[in-house]
Write an enzyme that holds these catalytic residues in place. Structure first.
Site, PDB file in Angstrom:
ATOM      1  N   THR A  26       9.450  27.509  40.659  1.00  0.00           N
ATOM      2  CA  THR A  26       8.520  26.997  41.666  1.00  0.00           C
ATOM      3  C   THR A  26       8.407  25.478  41.539  1.00  0.00           C
ATOM      4  O   THR A  26       8.418  24.950  40.431  1.00  0.00           O
ATOM      5  CB  THR A  26       7.129  27.641  41.448  1.00  0.00           C
ATOM      6  OG1 THR A  26       7.250  29.048  41.682  1.00  0.00           O
ATOM      7  CG2 THR A  26       6.085  27.065  42.394  1.00  0.00           C
ATOM      8  N   GLY A  27       8.277  24.815  42.681  1.00  0.00           N
ATOM      9  CA  GLY A  27       7.986  23.381  42.654  1.00  0.00           C
ATOM     10  C   GLY A  27       8.972  22.553  43.459  1.00  0.00           C
ATOM     11  O   GLY A  27       9.899  23.071  44.086  1.00  0.00           O
ATOM     12  N   ALA A  83       9.659  21.804  35.182  1.00  0.00           N
ATOM     13  CA  ALA A  83       8.711  21.660  34.060  1.00  0.00           C
ATOM     14  C   ALA A  83       7.903  20.398  34.310  1.00  0.00           C
ATOM     15  O   ALA A  83       8.333  19.487  35.030  1.00  0.00           O
ATOM     16  CB  ALA A  83       9.451  21.565  32.735  1.00  0.00           C
ATOM     17  N   ASP A  84       6.725  20.371  33.709  1.00  0.00           N
ATOM     18  CA  ASP A  84       5.896  19.166  33.808  1.00  0.00           C
ATOM     19  C   ASP A  84       6.173  18.222  32.643  1.00  0.00           C
ATOM     20  O   ASP A  84       6.067  17.005  32.781  1.00  0.00           O
ATOM     21  CB  ASP A  84       4.421  19.560  33.862  1.00  0.00           C
ATOM     22  CG  ASP A  84       4.149  20.414  35.093  1.00  0.00           C
ATOM     23  OD1 ASP A  84       4.355  19.910  36.202  1.00  0.00           O
ATOM     24  OD2 ASP A  84       3.807  21.600  34.943  1.00  0.00           O
ATOM     25  N   LYS A  94       4.261  23.802  31.575  1.00  0.00           N
ATOM     26  CA  LYS A  94       4.503  24.162  32.969  1.00  0.00           C
ATOM     27  C   LYS A  94       3.180  24.573  33.616  1.00  0.00           C
ATOM     28  O   LYS A  94       2.182  24.757  32.940  1.00  0.00           O
ATOM     29  CB  LYS A  94       5.502  25.329  33.055  1.00  0.00           C
ATOM     30  CG  LYS A  94       6.917  24.894  32.699  1.00  0.00           C
ATOM     31  CD  LYS A  94       7.933  26.010  32.827  1.00  0.00           C
ATOM     32  CE  LYS A  94       7.900  26.791  34.099  1.00  0.00           C
ATOM     33  NZ  LYS A  94       7.961  26.006  35.342  1.00  0.00           N
ATOM     34  N   GLY A  96       1.951  22.932  36.514  1.00  0.00           N
ATOM     35  CA  GLY A  96       1.396  21.906  37.398  1.00  0.00           C
ATOM     36  C   GLY A  96       1.273  22.424  38.827  1.00  0.00           C
ATOM     37  O   GLY A  96       0.352  22.076  39.564  1.00  0.00           O
ATOM     38  N   GLY A  97       2.207  23.291  39.193  1.00  0.00           N
ATOM     39  CA  GLY A  97       2.186  23.890  40.533  1.00  0.00           C
ATOM     40  C   GLY A  97       1.428  25.208  40.580  1.00  0.00           C
ATOM     41  O   GLY A  97       1.371  25.862  41.622  1.00  0.00           O
ATOM     42  N   GLU A 103       5.953  32.598  36.402  1.00  0.00           N
ATOM     43  CA  GLU A 103       7.114  31.906  35.824  1.00  0.00           C
ATOM     44  C   GLU A 103       7.402  32.413  34.414  1.00  0.00           C
ATOM     45  O   GLU A 103       8.559  32.588  34.030  1.00  0.00           O
ATOM     46  CB  GLU A 103       6.856  30.390  35.799  1.00  0.00           C
ATOM     47  CG  GLU A 103       6.874  29.779  37.189  1.00  0.00           C
ATOM     48  CD  GLU A 103       6.464  28.321  37.217  1.00  0.00           C
ATOM     49  OE1 GLU A 103       6.870  27.620  38.156  1.00  0.00           O
ATOM     50  OE2 GLU A 103       5.721  27.884  36.333  1.00  0.00           O
TER      51      GLU A 103
HETATM   52  C1  5RP Z   1       4.872  25.260  38.697  1.00  0.00           C
HETATM   53  C2  5RP Z   1       5.644  24.579  37.636  1.00  0.00           C
HETATM   54  C3  5RP Z   1       6.636  23.574  38.077  1.00  0.00           C
HETATM   55  O1  5RP Z   1       7.882  23.937  37.610  1.00  0.00           O
HETATM   56  C4  5RP Z   1       6.244  22.230  37.490  1.00  0.00           C
HETATM   57  O2  5RP Z   1       4.919  21.947  37.892  1.00  0.00           O
HETATM   58  C5  5RP Z   1       7.183  21.123  37.952  1.00  0.00           C
HETATM   59  O3  5RP Z   1       7.040  20.952  39.326  1.00  0.00           O
HETATM   60  P1  5RP Z   1       7.876  19.895  40.145  1.00  0.00           P
HETATM   61  O4  5RP Z   1       9.289  20.337  40.133  1.00  0.00           O
HETATM   62  O5  5RP Z   1       7.243  19.924  41.525  1.00  0.00           O
HETATM   63  O6  5RP Z   1       7.683  18.534  39.485  1.00  0.00           O
HETATM   64  O7  5RP Z   1       5.526  24.840  36.467  1.00  0.00           O
HETATM   65  O8  5RP Z   1       3.955  26.155  38.154  1.00  0.00           O
END
Ligand code: 5RP
Length: 226
Positions: A26-27, A83-84, A94, A96-97, A103
């Protein structure tokens, strides 16, 4: 200048082979993986995807990627997810989304987990990014106090509309800052998992096998966990 997320997301899609069952993360980085997979499918690639969020499910459907759920899929050949933050041992923050729970479930049945990030997310020590913790609504105040007693600065996540953020699973998220960062991600994960009310944390320890780092000069760097 290139978009590092696009560089990493597209490169990771090249690891996918026909016949594979693929976990779809996701993201905004995975977004580019989905686009590349759709391009490759138009050239004959045949896969079945398992999405890690309603958002990814909708995007994959719109792109014509065939999907399955966990009733019919026992194991995944490959999962590609963002990943964040990620450290030198490939431990990650992880969520952030907001999709951390699904996941992690998908990662747990995956033979090869590929993390895709822009170079700015590779860190020596996790914890500059606040750790997302998914909590059942009933336990929110209990868990908030417990996390604060452990020294964390805790912020209940809000949605874009200013109301409490609700995950795909009907839960809430507490974003937690640990002063000085997270010295031992595995120990913290185990400690938090013991608190009744926490459904999952955004600490992903020992789950990623391969890391694809996108750089602004267009290079995609592939690292394997030793
Ligand atoms: C969502 C996540 C995403 O993988 C993480 O937030 C990275 O997002 P992005 O690719 O938009 O930077 O863990 O739950």
């Amino acid at each position: 200048m290139h978009n590092p997320k696009e560089v990493a997301g597209r490169r990771a899609a090249e690891f996918v082979e026909s016949g594979m069952r693929v976990g779809l993360g996701t993201g905004s980085t995975v977004h580019f993986t989905l686009l590349r997979l759709a391009e490759r499918m138009a050239e004959g690639l045949k896969i079945v995807g398992v999405p890690t969020s309603i958002d990814t499910q909708n995007k994959a459907r719109a792109l014509g990627i065939p999907l399955a759920d966990l009733e019919s899929v026992e194991a995944l050949d490959l999962t590609i997810d963002g990943a964040d933050e990620i450290d030198g041992r490939f431990d990650m923050i992880k969520g952030g989304g907001g999709a951390l729970l699904r996941e992690k479930v998908v990662a747990s049945i995956t033979r090869r987990q590929i993390a895709i990030v822009g170079a700015d997310k590779v860190v020596a020590r996790l914890g500059a990014f606040p750790l997302p913790v998914e909590v059942v609504p009933f336990a929110l105040a209990v868990i908030r106090r417990a996390l604060e007693r452990k020294g964390a600065g805790v912020v209940p996540r809000l949605g874009k509309d200013g109301n409490p953020y609700v995950t795909d699973n009907g839960n809430r998220i507490l974003d937690c800052r640990f002063p000085g960062g997270i010295g031992d991600p595995g120990a913290l994960e185990a400690e938090l998992d013991r608190l009744p009310g926490i459904v999952e944390t955004g600490l992903f320890v020992g789950l990623a096998h391969t890391l694809v780092i996108g750089h602004e000069d267009g290079r995609a760097e592939v690292r394997h966990r030793s």
